[in-house]
Write a protein that holds these residues in place. Sequence first.
Motif, short mmCIF file in Angstrom:
data_model
loop_
_atom_site.label_atom_id
_atom_site.label_comp_id
_atom_site.label_asym_id
_atom_site.label_seq_id
_atom_site.Cartn_x
_atom_site.Cartn_y
_atom_site.Cartn_z
N CYS A 1 2.22 -18.37 -2.52
CA CYS A 1 1.51 -16.93 -2.46
C CYS A 1 1.35 -16.33 -3.94
N ALA B 1 1.18 -10.65 -3.92
CA ALA B 1 0.87 -10.47 -2.31
C ALA B 1 1.88 -9.77 -1.67
N THR C 1 -0.65 -18.76 1.42
CA THR C 1 -1.09 -17.46 2.22
C THR C 1 -1.98 -16.61 1.05
N THR D 1 -4.19 -12.88 0.64
CA THR D 1 -4.41 -11.34 0.88
C THR D 1 -5.91 -11.28 0.54
#
Length: 350
Positions: A84, A88, A141, A143
């Motif tokens: 990430c 994040a 991941t 955002t």
Amino acid sequence: MTTEAQQFASDNYAGICPEAWAAMEAANTGHAPAYGDDRWTHTAADAFRTLFDTDCEVFFAFNGTAANSLALAALCQSYHSVICSAAAHVETDECGAPEFFSNGSKLLVAQSEDGKLTPAAVRAVATSRSDIHFPKPRVVTITQPTETGQVYTVDEVKALSAVCRELGLKLHMDGARFAHAVATLGCDPADITWRAGVDVLCFGGTKNGMAVGEAVLFFDRALAQDFDYRCKQAGQLASKMRFLAAPWVGMLENGAWLRNARHANGCAQRLAGQIDGLPGIELMFPVEANGVFVRAPEPVLEGLRARGWRFYTFIGGGARFMFAWDADPARVDELAADIRAVSGTTALAA
């Protein structure tokens, strides 16, 4: 009780939008089966499938912390890692919940000045080590929008997905303000999710006009195996699930989710347009969603606080202003006027 003047410290300050409220009221009639076996939950899930034009698996959670953490846990074993951005939300604001619910999957952070991950950054982290002593990369991941209010374009998501596929990684999207990204891009929700290679999306409702509620959408249904058990174990299986699902019906059936986001984004642009270029005032990041980040001298920030304005300064020391579905343009103008007044006074004093 007097009503407090509208503030823009957080879009969580806002109440429930009429469409979500009406749907909850409509669901509050008679008895209905518990734990999600009701028509409201089925209707909401089908509404998501229609919106995204795909037969995805849909689950409902109370909040974003649980939605993101459980989704990541479903994609990882404890010896895996999640890549990430250093900014994040899962890294900076979840109190270790992703690691907790995954039984220890490690977050590997990539440095980013603007909060965005790039394919090069993902590759660098994912290939930094491959020995058995290091947690094996499994998930990326992102955002959307980022913590700095910037939006990944369709092409940027596709590029990240391509490197994920090349390296055998899954792609998760934290969409606490997903509606605001769609409003900015003017695209089909599918275009920045499953069509671009996203495996799992957490679609936020709380910041878009609901009281509580996030939806977890598995575009790869195989990844959702036993996710209902994860929800139950984590205290996210609502016994009266119709009240968690019904607001989504109200939000999705007539486009309120997108109207709300467009209004909030417009208010952010309204503020930015009035203060950009003022003496001592700097927009820290491009205004692409419903947030405006302002860098200003401390006397300016203190002057705004003295005039009753609330805001956070946890990202780079600048003031963050967030706009919700009910942001009053006249109140936005009041904020802009106070920023002009305080910055002008500070400039004269200097």
